[in-house]
Design a protein around this motif. Structure first.
Motif, short mmCIF file in Angstrom:
data_model
loop_
_atom_site.label_atom_id
_atom_site.label_comp_id
_atom_site.label_asym_id
_atom_site.label_seq_id
_atom_site.Cartn_x
_atom_site.Cartn_y
_atom_site.Cartn_z
N GLN A 27 0.83 -1.21 0.00
CA GLN A 27 0.00 0.00 0.00
C GLN A 27 0.87 1.25 0.00
N THR A 28 1.92 1.26 0.80
CA THR A 28 2.85 2.38 0.84
C THR A 28 3.53 2.58 -0.51
N ILE A 31 1.10 4.20 -2.98
CA ILE A 31 0.88 5.62 -2.68
C ILE A 31 2.06 6.46 -3.15
N GLN A 32 3.27 6.01 -2.86
CA GLN A 32 4.46 6.81 -3.18
C GLN A 32 4.88 6.70 -4.64
N ILE A 35 0.28 6.87 -6.84
CA ILE A 35 -0.79 7.82 -6.54
C ILE A 35 -0.28 9.25 -6.46
N ARG A 36 0.71 9.50 -5.63
CA ARG A 36 1.20 10.87 -5.46
C ARG A 36 1.88 11.44 -6.70
N SER A 42 -6.72 8.03 -3.96
CA SER A 42 -7.27 6.70 -3.72
C SER A 42 -8.59 6.82 -2.98
N THR A 46 -7.71 6.57 3.40
CA THR A 46 -6.42 7.00 2.86
C THR A 46 -6.64 8.14 1.86
N ILE A 50 -5.34 12.04 2.01
CA ILE A 50 -4.64 12.69 0.90
C ILE A 50 -5.39 13.95 0.47
N LEU A 103 4.96 4.89 5.48
CA LEU A 103 4.88 6.16 4.75
C LEU A 103 5.89 7.17 5.28
N TYR A 126 -3.05 -1.65 -5.74
CA TYR A 126 -3.75 -1.18 -4.55
C TYR A 126 -4.85 -2.19 -4.17
N SER A 185 -8.71 9.26 -11.27
CA SER A 185 -8.80 8.67 -9.93
C SER A 185 -9.99 7.72 -9.83
#
Length: 290
Positions: A27-28, A31-32, A35-36, A42, A46, A50, A103, A126, A185
């Motif tokens: 998951q981390t 995200i890194q 997603i970011r 997401s 979470t 964000i 994270l 994810y 998204s």
């Protein structure tokens, strides 16, 4: 027998811990790395964390996503712990704490410059992270708690409704930050939801039609190990003209492999026909999450 039971419990606990750690780390990573960099959002808590960070950035501030995940999850975990399972909630919160911790200490780099690749691969991974936790008898917290609480009450999966709720959050994101990334998204969330549905079958039911000559042994073993009803009728083999029995039961799909192994131990020549059950009316025992 007691030693075997304790061994099985220990194995299940180790599987849960491994699933929780792997889920939090994956998951981390998503995200890194997806997603970011792609400016996506997401679903679930979470996504809300964000979104709060994005809103804070509009005013020159910042909001800790890892802290937000914890703050949002703890109240819901306390509310749902009795209705779901204290042990299940405990391992789920370990997943949440680990994701928050990872994270803070991890620094995964983006893999793709292409936005669509980030959406598709990120959404898939994810969904795998969530499914991994669920298969290990835990969750990623947040809306997972709500979804599982309702599913336990209704006996059916409600991930499509979770997706609809996430779309509402993404619409707020689109209104404030532009509809292009909100649209991507939503696609990300759709891929993630479909991935979860593909790997998590706890609330799917199947009908087992069992043909055997050892009905008494089969029924005795089944009733002693399972809390489902089973019916039995006499039949005759069309080719052999020998007397046999046709057994009928409905079980959860995640129980099938264990049940078939149990039945084959009683009759190695057993024939089992598995049929997906679309609708079921009547009493059905749903094993609690542990």
């Amino acid at each position: 027998m007691i030693e075997k039971y304790r061994h099985n419990v220990m194995v299940r606990r180790l599987i849960t811990i491994a699933a929780v750690i792997g889920s939090a780390l994956l998951q981390t990573f998503v995200i890194q790395s997806f997603i970011r960099p792609a400016q996506l959002l997401s679903g679930g808590f979470t996504g809300i964390a964000i979104l709060i960070d994005d809103i804070a950035s509009l005013y020159g501030g910042s909001f800790s996503i890892s802290l937000g995940i914890l703050v949002l999850n703890i109240p819901v975990a306390l509310l749902c712990s009795r209705s779901i399972s204290i042990r299940f909630t405990f391992y789920s919160m370990i997943q949440v704490f680990l994701a928050s911790f990872f994270l803070k200490i991890c620094n995964f780099q983006p893999l793709f410059d292409d936005l669509m690749l980030n959406v598709l691969f990120g959404g898939f991974l994810y969904g795998i992270a969530i499914a991994m936790a669920l298969r290990g008898n835990a969750s990623t917290g947040g809306t997972d708690f709500i979804a599982l609480y309702v599913s336990n009450k209704t006996g059916r999966s409600i991930w499509e409704y979770v997706f609809a709720g996430n779309v509402l959050i993404l619409c707020i994101f689109g209104y404030m930050f532009g509809w292009l990334y909100a649209g991507y998204s939503i696609l990300f969330q759709f891929v993630s939801t479909k991935t979860i549905s593909a790997f998590h079958h706890r609330y799917e039911r199947v009908t087992l039609q069992i043909t055997t000559t050892k009905a008494e042994e089969i029924i005795r073993a089944y009733v002693s190990h399972c809390r489902h009803g089973i019916s039995c009728v006499e039949a005759m083999g069309g080719y052999s003209h020998k007397k046999m029995y046709l057994l009928h039961t409905v079980v959860s799909s995640y129980e099938v492999s264990e049940i078939i192994a149990l039945l084959r131990a009683q009759d190695p020549h057993i024939i089992v026909n598995m049929i997906k059950t679309e609708n079921f009316y009547g009493g059905f025992y749903q094993a609690p999450m542990e």
